[in-house]
Write a protein that holds these residues in place. Sequence first.
Motif, PDB file in Angstrom:
ATOM      1  N   MET A   1     -21.344  15.294  37.421  1.00 57.77           N
ATOM      2  CA  MET A   1     -20.141  15.669  36.720  1.00 57.77           C
ATOM      3  C   MET A   1     -19.170  16.316  37.707  1.00 57.77           C
ATOM      4  SD  MET A   1     -19.505  18.369  33.554  1.00 57.77           S
ATOM      5  CE  MET A   1     -21.031  17.964  32.804  1.00 57.77           C
ATOM      6  N   SER A   2     -17.900  16.073  37.535  1.00 55.67           N
ATOM      7  CA  SER A   2     -16.878  16.673  38.370  1.00 55.67           C
ATOM      8  C   SER A   2     -16.781  18.166  38.075  1.00 55.67           C
ATOM      9  CB  SER A   2     -15.524  16.022  38.085  1.00 55.67           C
ATOM     10  OG  SER A   2     -15.589  14.637  38.341  1.00 55.67           O
ATOM     11  N   GLU A   3     -16.136  18.882  38.989  1.00 57.92           N
ATOM     12  CA  GLU A   3     -15.988  20.321  38.807  1.00 57.92           C
ATOM     13  C   GLU A   3     -15.070  20.634  37.631  1.00 57.92           C
ATOM     14  OE1 GLU A   3     -14.877  24.310  41.352  1.00 57.92           O
ATOM     15  OE2 GLU A   3     -14.188  22.365  42.070  1.00 57.92           O
ATOM     16  N   ILE A   4     -15.537  21.538  36.793  1.00 56.97           N
ATOM     17  CA  ILE A   4     -14.758  21.980  35.642  1.00 56.97           C
ATOM     18  C   ILE A   4     -14.072  23.283  36.033  1.00 56.97           C
ATOM     19  CG2 ILE A   4     -14.862  22.767  33.255  1.00 56.97           C
ATOM     20  CD1 ILE A   4     -17.473  21.026  33.067  1.00 56.97           C
ATOM     21  N   ILE A   5     -12.764  23.299  35.934  1.00 61.19           N
ATOM     22  CA  ILE A   5     -11.975  24.471  36.314  1.00 61.19           C
ATOM     23  C   ILE A   5     -11.334  25.053  35.060  1.00 61.19           C
ATOM     24  CG2 ILE A   5      -9.976  25.276  37.641  1.00 61.19           C
ATOM     25  CD1 ILE A   5     -10.592  22.911  39.588  1.00 61.19           C
ATOM     26  N   ILE A   6     -11.427  26.377  34.941  1.00 61.59           N
ATOM     27  CA  ILE A   6     -10.813  27.097  33.835  1.00 61.59           C
ATOM     28  C   ILE A   6      -9.729  27.975  34.433  1.00 61.59           C
ATOM     29  CG2 ILE A   6     -11.228  28.695  31.919  1.00 61.59           C
ATOM     30  CD1 ILE A   6     -12.950  26.147  31.838  1.00 61.59           C
ATOM     31  N   GLU A   7      -8.523  27.904  33.873  1.00 62.66           N
ATOM     32  CA  GLU A   7      -7.460  28.780  34.360  1.00 62.66           C
ATOM     33  C   GLU A   7      -6.539  29.180  33.209  1.00 62.66           C
ATOM     34  OE1 GLU A   7      -4.201  25.713  36.195  1.00 62.66           O
ATOM     35  OE2 GLU A   7      -5.907  26.181  37.460  1.00 62.66           O
ATOM     36  N   PRO A   8      -5.940  30.356  33.334  1.00 63.02           N
ATOM     37  CA  PRO A   8      -5.041  30.825  32.271  1.00 63.02           C
ATOM     38  C   PRO A   8      -3.844  29.896  32.101  1.00 63.02           C
ATOM     39  CG  PRO A   8      -5.554  32.597  33.813  1.00 63.02           C
ATOM     40  CD  PRO A   8      -6.074  31.322  34.412  1.00 63.02           C
ATOM     41  N   ALA A   9      -3.521  29.599  30.872  1.00 62.43           N
ATOM     42  CA  ALA A   9      -2.359  28.746  30.604  1.00 62.43           C
ATOM     43  C   ALA A   9      -1.064  29.469  30.946  1.00 62.43           C
ATOM     44  CB  ALA A   9      -2.351  28.323  29.138  1.00 62.43           C
ATOM     45  N   HIS A  52       1.005  34.597  22.579  1.00 61.04           N
ATOM     46  CA  HIS A  52       0.375  35.579  21.711  1.00 61.04           C
ATOM     47  C   HIS A  52      -1.155  35.516  21.684  1.00 61.04           C
ATOM     48  CE1 HIS A  52       4.389  36.371  20.791  1.00 61.04           C
ATOM     49  NE2 HIS A  52       4.331  36.526  19.489  1.00 61.04           N
ATOM     50  N   ASN A  53      -1.738  34.665  22.494  1.00 58.47           N
ATOM     51  CA  ASN A  53      -3.193  34.516  22.531  1.00 58.47           C
ATOM     52  C   ASN A  53      -3.667  34.391  23.975  1.00 58.47           C
ATOM     53  OD1 ASN A  53      -4.020  34.015  19.538  1.00 58.47           O
ATOM     54  ND2 ASN A  53      -2.217  32.747  19.867  1.00 58.47           N
ATOM     55  N   HIS A  54      -4.962  34.562  24.181  1.00 60.90           N
ATOM     56  CA  HIS A  54      -5.559  34.325  25.498  1.00 60.90           C
ATOM     57  C   HIS A  54      -5.924  32.847  25.541  1.00 60.90           C
ATOM     58  CE1 HIS A  54      -5.828  38.625  26.188  1.00 60.90           C
ATOM     59  NE2 HIS A  54      -6.390  38.749  25.000  1.00 60.90           N
ATOM     60  N   VAL A  55      -5.080  32.051  26.183  1.00 59.82           N
ATOM     61  CA  VAL A  55      -5.286  30.605  26.235  1.00 59.82           C
ATOM     62  C   VAL A  55      -5.656  30.204  27.654  1.00 59.82           C
ATOM     63  CG1 VAL A  55      -4.253  28.333  25.837  1.00 59.82           C
ATOM     64  CG2 VAL A  55      -3.608  30.260  24.371  1.00 59.82           C
ATOM     65  N   MET A  56      -6.759  29.482  27.762  1.00 56.91           N
ATOM     66  CA  MET A  56      -7.211  28.957  29.047  1.00 56.91           C
ATOM     67  C   MET A  56      -7.208  27.432  28.962  1.00 56.91           C
ATOM     68  SD  MET A  56      -7.980  31.832  30.537  1.00 56.91           S
ATOM     69  CE  MET A  56      -9.049  31.536  31.913  1.00 56.91           C
ATOM     70  N   VAL A  57      -6.802  26.794  30.045  1.00 57.04           N
ATOM     71  CA  VAL A  57      -6.898  25.338  30.074  1.00 57.04           C
ATOM     72  C   VAL A  57      -8.195  24.947  30.771  1.00 57.04           C
ATOM     73  CG1 VAL A  57      -4.423  24.881  29.966  1.00 57.04           C
ATOM     74  CG2 VAL A  57      -5.505  25.152  32.190  1.00 57.04           C
ATOM     75  N   VAL A  58      -8.739  23.833  30.347  1.00 59.13           N
ATOM     76  CA  VAL A  58      -9.948  23.267  30.942  1.00 59.13           C
ATOM     77  C   VAL A  58      -9.496  22.054  31.738  1.00 59.13           C
ATOM     78  CG1 VAL A  58     -12.203  22.234  30.485  1.00 59.13           C
ATOM     79  CG2 VAL A  58     -11.322  24.047  28.970  1.00 59.13           C
ATOM     80  N   LYS A  59      -9.771  22.100  33.040  1.00 59.97           N
ATOM     81  CA  LYS A  59      -9.362  21.002  33.913  1.00 59.97           C
ATOM     82  C   LYS A  59     -10.581  20.273  34.460  1.00 59.97           C
ATOM     83  CE  LYS A  59      -4.873  22.529  35.566  1.00 59.97           C
ATOM     84  NZ  LYS A  59      -4.067  22.802  36.772  1.00 59.97           N
ATOM     85  N   LEU A  60     -10.422  18.981  34.557  1.00 58.28           N
ATOM     86  CA  LEU A  60     -11.427  18.112  35.150  1.00 58.28           C
ATOM     87  C   LEU A  60     -10.673  17.205  36.109  1.00 58.28           C
ATOM     88  CD1 LEU A  60     -14.477  17.381  34.892  1.00 58.28           C
ATOM     89  CD2 LEU A  60     -13.775  15.636  33.257  1.00 58.28           C
ATOM     90  N   ASN A  61     -11.036  17.248  37.369  1.00 52.65           N
ATOM     91  CA  ASN A  61     -10.303  16.471  38.392  1.00 52.65           C
ATOM     92  C   ASN A  61      -8.807  16.776  38.356  1.00 52.65           C
ATOM     93  OD1 ASN A  61     -12.725  15.202  39.131  1.00 52.65           O
ATOM     94  ND2 ASN A  61     -12.419  13.623  37.578  1.00 52.65           N
ATOM     95  N   GLU A  62      -8.483  18.076  38.232  1.00 52.20           N
ATOM     96  CA  GLU A  62      -7.096  18.570  38.218  1.00 52.20           C
ATOM     97  C   GLU A  62      -6.307  18.210  36.966  1.00 52.20           C
ATOM     98  OE1 GLU A  62      -5.876  20.755  40.512  1.00 52.20           O
ATOM     99  OE2 GLU A  62      -7.893  20.685  41.347  1.00 52.20           O
ATOM    100  N   ASP A  63      -6.896  17.456  36.038  1.00 51.51           N
ATOM    101  CA  ASP A  63      -6.212  17.086  34.794  1.00 51.51           C
ATOM    102  C   ASP A  63      -6.632  18.017  33.674  1.00 51.51           C
ATOM    103  OD1 ASP A  63      -4.951  14.822  35.944  1.00 51.51           O
ATOM    104  OD2 ASP A  63      -6.752  13.612  35.589  1.00 51.51           O
ATOM    105  N   VAL A  64      -5.665  18.459  32.865  1.00 55.72           N
ATOM    106  CA  VAL A  64      -5.984  19.278  31.700  1.00 55.72           C
ATOM    107  C   VAL A  64      -6.606  18.363  30.650  1.00 55.72           C
ATOM    108  CG1 VAL A  64      -5.025  20.690  29.836  1.00 55.72           C
ATOM    109  CG2 VAL A  64      -4.171  20.971  32.169  1.00 55.72           C
ATOM    110  N   VAL A  65      -7.858  18.681  30.287  1.00 55.48           N
ATOM    111  CA  VAL A  65      -8.582  17.867  29.305  1.00 55.48           C
ATOM    112  C   VAL A  65      -8.941  18.669  28.053  1.00 55.48           C
ATOM    113  CG1 VAL A  65      -9.493  16.258  31.036  1.00 55.48           C
ATOM    114  CG2 VAL A  65     -10.839  18.270  30.366  1.00 55.48           C
TER     115      VAL A  65
END
Length: 151
Positions: A1-9, A52-65
């Motif tokens: 599996m590719s690296e899963i990256i989590i970052e603040p939106a 107004h919320n703590h939103v994180m994006v989930v990225k796979l291969n640099e794409d937000v999925v």
Amino acid sequence: MSEIIIEPAKNNNNLGAIVKLLDDEKLTQAVGLLLPLQEEKRTQAIKMFIRHNHVMVVKLNEDVVGMIVLSAWYGDEGKRIAHHYELGYLLQRDHWNKGIMTSAIQQIISILPSKITIHAECKQSNYRSRRVLIKCGFIYDKDDLWQRIIK
């Protein structure tokens, strides 16, 4: 599996990718997210939600999925309960059943402070989401509610 990256939106320029992710009407309906149909109003609603919320994006291969949201938890009486949060998440349908969301939520949980409680609502019919919650250490509470206490 590719690296899963989590970052603040909020900290990144991910708005366009989030809007695109939420254009999938079947996905937003599945998680109960109601958004305006008009593009400009929809984008504004998403901006407000992120603010107004703590939103994180989930990225796979640099794409937000996908995305993960931690928002304030309100008790039965409608009052904000300190140190309690509600977890919400969604993932592009073509990435389901690959362990991506389980891994992403586990990453989030690993960096949360101790002595908080996370609540999640999951319909009994949503077996995929129930499996994610179980794998992430949540226990069934009542009705459609699950919880995880961070010790």
